[in-house]
Scaffold this active site. Structure first.
Site, mmCIF file in Angstrom:
data_model
loop_
_atom_site.group_PDB
_atom_site.id
_atom_site.type_symbol
_atom_site.label_atom_id
_atom_site.label_comp_id
_atom_site.label_asym_id
_atom_site.label_seq_id
_atom_site.Cartn_x
_atom_site.Cartn_y
_atom_site.Cartn_z
ATOM 1 N N TYR A 265 0.858 -1.189 0.000
ATOM 2 C CA TYR A 265 0.000 0.000 0.000
ATOM 3 C C TYR A 265 0.885 1.226 0.000
ATOM 4 O O TYR A 265 1.815 1.333 0.805
ATOM 5 C CB TYR A 265 -0.900 0.001 1.241
ATOM 6 N N ASP B 86 9.334 2.680 -0.228
ATOM 7 C CA ASP B 86 8.304 3.362 0.537
ATOM 8 C C ASP B 86 8.484 2.953 1.998
ATOM 9 O O ASP B 86 8.035 1.893 2.419
ATOM 10 C CB ASP B 86 6.916 2.985 0.012
ATOM 11 N N LYS C 233 4.418 9.174 8.669
ATOM 12 C CA LYS C 233 4.112 8.616 9.983
ATOM 13 C C LYS C 233 5.094 9.111 11.074
ATOM 14 O O LYS C 233 4.892 10.186 11.598
ATOM 15 C CB LYS C 233 4.014 7.086 9.887
HETATM 16 C C1 LIG Z 1 0.476 4.878 5.645
HETATM 17 C C2 LIG Z 1 1.230 4.601 4.414
HETATM 18 C C3 LIG Z 1 1.162 5.432 3.289
HETATM 19 C C4 LIG Z 1 0.211 6.582 3.191
HETATM 20 O O1 LIG Z 1 0.460 7.582 4.136
HETATM 21 P P1 LIG Z 1 -0.722 8.611 4.512
HETATM 22 O O2 LIG Z 1 -0.065 9.573 5.429
HETATM 23 O O3 LIG Z 1 -1.803 7.779 5.147
HETATM 24 O O4 LIG Z 1 -1.179 9.221 3.251
HETATM 25 C C5 LIG Z 1 1.983 5.155 2.222
HETATM 26 N N1 LIG Z 1 2.832 4.121 2.250
HETATM 27 C C6 LIG Z 1 2.919 3.287 3.308
HETATM 28 C C7 LIG Z 1 3.889 2.163 3.285
HETATM 29 C C8 LIG Z 1 2.109 3.489 4.411
HETATM 30 O O5 LIG Z 1 2.181 2.635 5.446
#
Ligand SMILES: *Cc1c(COP(=O)(O)O)cnc(C)c1O
Length: 428
Positions: free
Chosen positions: A145, A240, A268
């Protein structure tokens, strides 16, 4: 807000005006059933609900709260920044300090741009990779994701997976065609995809350890093969690390695995609980961004002083406290308790774990990709989730999300949680 307003009343009001009553789908408890609780306050490892219950929290606001909720140092940093104003619309000193800190934690990041969410970070990194290479297609992996932008919401994990729509309505087929989706932990599939799309792949994006189908580690050597193949074919490798960055190690999975990606996405933890994202990497690529280069990217609140102050305090605390070995001990402790209880009960359980992230999958199959994760018994998970919640332990409300630990779980909270998890499994 009056403390007498119950979660039930709040949810009824919320559903009248907010789709599904929530501002992010997984919070609605659809995959575990029942109605969500509302949180009145959070402190350390504990959430206090609108109904006055205290819950040991293993969601940690989906990752950011690595020092526990409402840490005094972070609160002080925000308060201090607040006294100077909430947003300036000009460059501010915090942004420079933040960039220097990020670069010191992540040697692969020579230059960095701040934004306001992980979604913005990955979306912008993809555009940048396309602008840099002059190619259109991207490769992602089933179950990873990367936020909710169009080209990345294809076979995605997290809420998209839980809700049974790995491919969202509203994403034009023409966009989805530019995204090649491959199985994770399968270097031969990546090799074949490069061969099938010669000179067309702008970028390969992945969660180096997946946190959004539950927690899945890359198998030994896999990430090195991904690095070698992207290099060979001139594609930009994007890690990511929105979830894993600063969480599994100071410098994320790339530090643990000793891999140098071209670009890294962060979010995060770097916000200290405020809305933040960032992407950075090789200067040669980053300098294609406006105002230096032709790839446009911007944000009214990017580098917001309150968010930067919170994030700086959070990262400085990581450097002072070096919590990683202790967090790993907590993770092992909880997984060991769950595995022992499952064995006694005769229930198949997989518990992949690294540091402060892990998942409990009710399946016989070792979990290494999306299909093996999906083989877990979601009905059993639902019962397990509610058995824990009734006993005061809040874990992610989906079989396909990772648990998060914080240093505030040390001591009493982890001991109580181990007891609750053991009891919940024994009564399944
Ligand atoms: C949470 C998350 C996102 C998206 O971040 P948001 O701040 O919710 O837009 C993208 N990549 C990964 C791996 C994530 O865990």
């Amino acid at each position: 807000m009056s403390s007498s307003v119950s979660s039930t009343d709040l949810f009824a009001r919320a559903q009248r005006l907010i789709p599904g009553g929530v501002n992010s789908p997984v919070r609605a408890f659809r995959s575990v059933g029942g109605a969500p609780f509302f949180t009145r306050s959070a402190q350390g490892a504990t959430l206090t609900t609108a109904d006055g219950r205290e819950l040991i929290d293993f969601v940690c606001t989906w990752g950011p709260a690595i020092h526990g909720h409402n840490h005094p140092r972070i609160r002080e940093a925000i308060t201090d920044a607040l006294s100077r104003g909430t947003s300036f619309g000009t460059p501010n000193p915090y942004e420079v300090e933040m960039a220097e800190l990020i670069a010191s934690f992540f040697p692969s990041i020579e230059k960095v741009r701040m934004c306001s969410s992980g979604t913005e970070a990955t979306m912008s990194a993809i555009r940048l990779a396309r602008g840099f290479t002059g190619r259109d297609k991207i490769i992602k992996f089933a179950g990873c994701y990367h936020g909710h932008s169009d080209s990345l919401l294809v076979s995605a994990g997290s809420g998209a997976l839980t809700h049974g729509h790995p491919d969202s309505a509203g994403v034009p087929a023409a966009f989805a065609r530019e995204t090649v989706v491959l199985p994770f932990n399968d270097p031969a599939a990546l090799d074949a995809a490069f061969a099938a799309n010669p000179g067309q792949i702008a970028a390969v994006i992945l969660e180096p350890y997946i946190g959004n189908v539950g927690f899945i580690r890359a198998e030994p050597g896999y990430l090195a093969q991904v690095r070698a193949l992207t290099q060979k074919h001139g594609a930009v490798l994007i890690f990511d690390e929105v979830m894993t960055g600063f969480r599994l190690a100071r410098g994320g999975v790339q530090e643990l695995e000793n891999i140098v990606p071209d670009l890294t996405c962060l979010g995060k933890i770097i916000g200290g609980g405020l809305p933040v994202g960032a992407f950075g990497g090789r200067a040669e690529i980053m300098d294609k961004l406006a105002p230096l280069g032709p790839v446009y990217q911007a944000g009214t609140l990017s580098g917001n002083p309150l968010a930067m102050a919170a994030g700086i305090a959070q990262l400085r605390l990581l450097d002072e406290l070096r919590p990683y070995a202790r967090l790993d001990t907590l993770g092992r402790q909880l997984c060991a308790a769950a595995l022992a209880a499952a064995k006694l009960k005769g229930i198949a359980l997989q518990a992949p774990q690294c540091g402060s992230m892990f998942s409990l999958f009710f399946t016989e199959r070792p979990v290494r990709d999306l299909p093996s994760a999906m083989s877990s018994d979601s009905a059993l998970f639902k019962r397990f989730f509610h058995a824990c919640l009734e006993r005061g332990v809040y874990l992610p409300p989906s079989a396909y999300e990772a648990w998060f630990l914080s240093s505030a779980h040390e001591g009493d909270a982890i001991d109580r949680a181990c007891d609750v998890v053991t009891t919940a499994i024994s009564e399944l």
